[in-house]
Design a protein around this motif. Structure first.
Motif, PDB file in Angstrom:
ATOM      1  N   VAL A  54       0.902  -1.363  -0.114  1.00  0.00           N
ATOM      2  CA  VAL A  54       0.062   0.025  -0.093  1.00  0.00           C
ATOM      3  C   VAL A  54       0.927   1.196  -0.025  1.00  0.00           C
ATOM      4  O   VAL A  54       1.772   1.259   0.949  1.00  0.00           O
ATOM      5  CB  VAL A  54      -0.978  -0.149   1.481  1.00  0.00           C
ATOM      6  CG1 VAL A  54      -1.659   1.271   1.283  1.00  0.00           C
ATOM      7  CG2 VAL A  54      -1.810  -1.331   1.460  1.00  0.00           C
ATOM      8  N   GLN A  55       0.448   2.294  -0.986  1.00  0.00           N
ATOM      9  CA  GLN A  55       1.437   3.554  -0.809  1.00  0.00           C
ATOM     10  C   GLN A  55       0.204   4.687  -0.589  1.00  0.00           C
ATOM     11  O   GLN A  55      -0.531   4.923  -1.257  1.00  0.00           O
ATOM     12  CB  GLN A  55       1.828   3.879  -2.302  1.00  0.00           C
ATOM     13  CG  GLN A  55       2.375   4.902  -2.687  1.00  0.00           C
ATOM     14  CD  GLN A  55       4.019   4.630  -2.078  1.00  0.00           C
ATOM     15  OE1 GLN A  55       4.234   4.738  -0.868  1.00  0.00           O
ATOM     16  NE2 GLN A  55       4.943   4.632  -2.958  1.00  0.00           N
ATOM     17  N   TYR A  56       0.573   5.016   0.690  1.00  0.00           N
ATOM     18  CA  TYR A  56      -0.384   6.079   1.182  1.00  0.00           C
ATOM     19  C   TYR A  56      -0.089   7.245   0.549  1.00  0.00           C
ATOM     20  O   TYR A  56       0.866   7.636  -0.165  1.00  0.00           O
ATOM     21  CB  TYR A  56       0.152   6.487   2.708  1.00  0.00           C
ATOM     22  CG  TYR A  56      -0.086   5.135   3.470  1.00  0.00           C
ATOM     23  CD1 TYR A  56      -0.742   4.216   3.629  1.00  0.00           C
ATOM     24  CD2 TYR A  56       1.128   5.009   4.519  1.00  0.00           C
ATOM     25  CE1 TYR A  56      -0.899   3.020   4.539  1.00  0.00           C
ATOM     26  CE2 TYR A  56       1.100   3.993   5.480  1.00  0.00           C
ATOM     27  CZ  TYR A  56       0.216   2.916   5.388  1.00  0.00           C
ATOM     28  OH  TYR A  56       0.213   2.001   6.373  1.00  0.00           O
ATOM     29  N   PRO A  57      -1.129   8.271   0.390  1.00  0.00           N
ATOM     30  CA  PRO A  57      -0.818   9.503  -0.333  1.00  0.00           C
ATOM     31  C   PRO A  57       0.165  10.405   0.295  1.00  0.00           C
ATOM     32  O   PRO A  57       0.421  10.130   1.969  1.00  0.00           O
ATOM     33  CB  PRO A  57      -2.165  10.278  -0.080  1.00  0.00           C
ATOM     34  CG  PRO A  57      -3.153   8.968   0.152  1.00  0.00           C
ATOM     35  CD  PRO A  57      -2.362   7.780   0.949  1.00  0.00           C
ATOM     36  N   GLY A  58       0.720  11.456  -0.186  1.00  0.00           N
ATOM     37  CA  GLY A  58       1.805  12.255   0.306  1.00  0.00           C
ATOM     38  C   GLY A  58       3.059  11.761   0.379  1.00  0.00           C
ATOM     39  O   GLY A  58       4.101  12.437   0.801  1.00  0.00           O
ATOM     40  N   MET A  71      -7.976   7.982   9.822  1.00  0.00           N
ATOM     41  CA  MET A  71      -7.904   6.408   9.743  1.00  0.00           C
ATOM     42  C   MET A  71      -8.802   5.880   8.860  1.00  0.00           C
ATOM     43  O   MET A  71      -8.723   4.900   8.060  1.00  0.00           O
ATOM     44  CB  MET A  71      -7.844   5.633  11.078  1.00  0.00           C
ATOM     45  CG  MET A  71      -7.611   4.258  11.093  1.00  0.00           C
ATOM     46  SD  MET A  71      -5.683   3.617  10.455  1.00  0.00           S
ATOM     47  CE  MET A  71      -4.924   3.973  11.832  1.00  0.00           C
ATOM     48  N   GLU A  72     -10.144   6.380   9.132  1.00  0.00           N
ATOM     49  CA  GLU A  72     -11.121   5.569   8.412  1.00  0.00           C
ATOM     50  C   GLU A  72     -10.966   5.720   6.823  1.00  0.00           C
ATOM     51  O   GLU A  72     -11.184   4.920   5.988  1.00  0.00           O
ATOM     52  CB  GLU A  72     -12.494   6.160   8.661  1.00  0.00           C
ATOM     53  CG  GLU A  72     -12.969   5.833  10.136  1.00  0.00           C
ATOM     54  CD  GLU A  72     -12.322   6.606  11.447  1.00  0.00           C
ATOM     55  OE1 GLU A  72     -12.210   6.415  12.514  1.00  0.00           O
ATOM     56  OE2 GLU A  72     -11.295   7.520  10.976  1.00  0.00           O
ATOM     57  N   ASP A  73     -10.529   6.931   6.421  1.00  0.00           N
ATOM     58  CA  ASP A  73     -10.351   7.376   4.924  1.00  0.00           C
ATOM     59  C   ASP A  73      -9.286   6.755   4.462  1.00  0.00           C
ATOM     60  O   ASP A  73      -9.104   5.968   3.295  1.00  0.00           O
ATOM     61  CB  ASP A  73     -10.130   8.776   5.097  1.00  0.00           C
ATOM     62  CG  ASP A  73     -11.275   9.619   5.159  1.00  0.00           C
ATOM     63  OD1 ASP A  73     -12.596   9.275   5.159  1.00  0.00           O
ATOM     64  OD2 ASP A  73     -11.365  10.896   5.503  1.00  0.00           O
ATOM     65  N   LEU A  74      -8.144   6.442   5.231  1.00  0.00           N
ATOM     66  CA  LEU A  74      -7.027   5.846   4.606  1.00  0.00           C
ATOM     67  C   LEU A  74      -7.371   4.176   4.701  1.00  0.00           C
ATOM     68  O   LEU A  74      -6.989   3.689   3.576  1.00  0.00           O
ATOM     69  CB  LEU A  74      -5.890   5.837   5.724  1.00  0.00           C
ATOM     70  CG  LEU A  74      -4.329   5.269   5.369  1.00  0.00           C
ATOM     71  CD1 LEU A  74      -4.111   6.392   4.216  1.00  0.00           C
ATOM     72  CD2 LEU A  74      -3.308   5.534   6.563  1.00  0.00           C
ATOM     73  N   ALA A  75      -7.927   3.695   5.399  1.00  0.00           N
ATOM     74  CA  ALA A  75      -8.552   2.245   5.366  1.00  0.00           C
ATOM     75  C   ALA A  75      -9.307   2.085   4.148  1.00  0.00           C
ATOM     76  O   ALA A  75      -9.096   1.285   3.182  1.00  0.00           O
ATOM     77  CB  ALA A  75      -9.111   1.634   6.490  1.00  0.00           C
ATOM     78  N   GLU A  76     -10.409   2.884   3.928  1.00  0.00           N
ATOM     79  CA  GLU A  76     -11.358   2.830   2.707  1.00  0.00           C
ATOM     80  C   GLU A  76     -10.532   2.944   1.531  1.00  0.00           C
ATOM     81  O   GLU A  76     -10.927   2.350   0.598  1.00  0.00           O
ATOM     82  CB  GLU A  76     -12.480   3.670   2.866  1.00  0.00           C
ATOM     83  CG  GLU A  76     -13.358   3.643   4.366  1.00  0.00           C
ATOM     84  CD  GLU A  76     -14.204   4.669   4.528  1.00  0.00           C
ATOM     85  OE1 GLU A  76     -14.252   5.678   3.833  1.00  0.00           O
ATOM     86  OE2 GLU A  76     -15.000   4.353   5.368  1.00  0.00           O
ATOM     87  N   GLY A  77      -9.501   3.932   1.240  1.00  0.00           N
ATOM     88  CA  GLY A  77      -8.807   4.000   0.019  1.00  0.00           C
ATOM     89  C   GLY A  77      -8.237   2.839  -0.213  1.00  0.00           C
ATOM     90  O   GLY A  77      -8.092   2.396  -1.384  1.00  0.00           O
TER      91      GLY A  77
END
Length: 251
Positions: A54-58, A71-77
């Motif tokens: 997983v490559q997180y944004p930023g 956290m919820e938005d990160l997991a959903e993406g």
């Protein structure tokens, strides 16, 4: 956002193609970390396993995007990308902050078309719902934040003395620590997935006993492995971590 070659999603990186793999392992980086943290794992895993990170944004390939602060938005993406790119059996592995993202992703994936992973690996992190060792770290000044990073063993002392490098690294790290510190799962529930928890014997941020509390987060059995080393024991003891991963995936 541009898609990463081989996955069709900016959220996932693939370092080696494994067309005949029987199972996919999805890896989640730590706070401030990026997909490249796991680059060497891809070559070292047995051929029967495909690896996606997983490559997180930023960061890295997504440097131009704003970081995610919930956290919820990160997991959903991450979940949307996994459901798009993965078919067949899969497992999740998260280190430090990544363990929490992997847990939240597991909860969502279990309710979706892909179904639950065959196993969740949680490394160097206390279980959800417990105050973590880095509470309040995002409120420190730059020198204090650098001191925390160096104490964990992820960056050699002095590397972040360069102010240009600090300006690139610290906003992402601070944002990730803020995300973890503000993560308040409502009634964190056990997942119906077996869990392997891994701890560093000399990790200054979380004890093996605290990591062992992941036993409360599963209804399908729990394994605790304590390895030599500090918070970044997966770097120095990669072969042993991969041996444990392959062993537990074969169960």
């Amino acid at each position: 956002m541009r898609s990463v070659p081989g996955t069709g999603s900016p959220w996932l990186r693939r370092f080696h193609a494994r067309e005949g793999a029987r199972l996919t392992v999805v890896l989640f980086p730590h706070a401030g970390g990026s997909a490249n943290f796991y680059r060497e794992w891809s070559a070292d895993l047995p051929e029967e396993y495909a690896l996606l990170v997983v490559q997180y944004p930023g960061r890295e390939t997504r440097m131009g995007e704003p970081p995610v602060d919930r956290m919820e938005d990160l997991a959903e993406g991450a979940v949307a990308a996994i459901e798009e790119c993965v078919s067949g059996p899969y497992a999740l592995f998260g280190h430090s902050m990544g363990a929490l993202v992997a847990y939240e992703s597991t909860r969502r994936l279990a309710k979706g078309p892909l179904g639950a992973p065959v196993r969740l690996f949680a490394s160097a992190r206390c279980a959800p719902g417990r105050e973590g060792p880095t509470a309040g770290v995002h409120l420190l000044d730059d020198d204090g934040l650098v001191a925390v990073i160096e104490a964990l063993g992820g960056t050699p002392p002095g590397v972040l003395a360069d102010h240009g490098l600090r300006s690139l690294v610290l906003p992402t790290v601070r944002g990730d620590y803020r995300l973890v510190d503000t993560y308040r799962p409502t009634a964190p529930a056990p997942v119906d997935v077996p869990v392997t928890a891994l701890a560093g014997a000399d990790d200054p941020s979380v004890t093996p006993e605290e990591v062992a509390a992941w036993a409360e987060m599963t209804t399908r059995g729990h394994v605790l492995e304590v390895l030599p080393g500090d918070h970044f024991f997966p770097v120095r003891h990669r072969a042993e971590v991969l041996r444990i991963l392959a062993r537990d995936l074969a169960r």
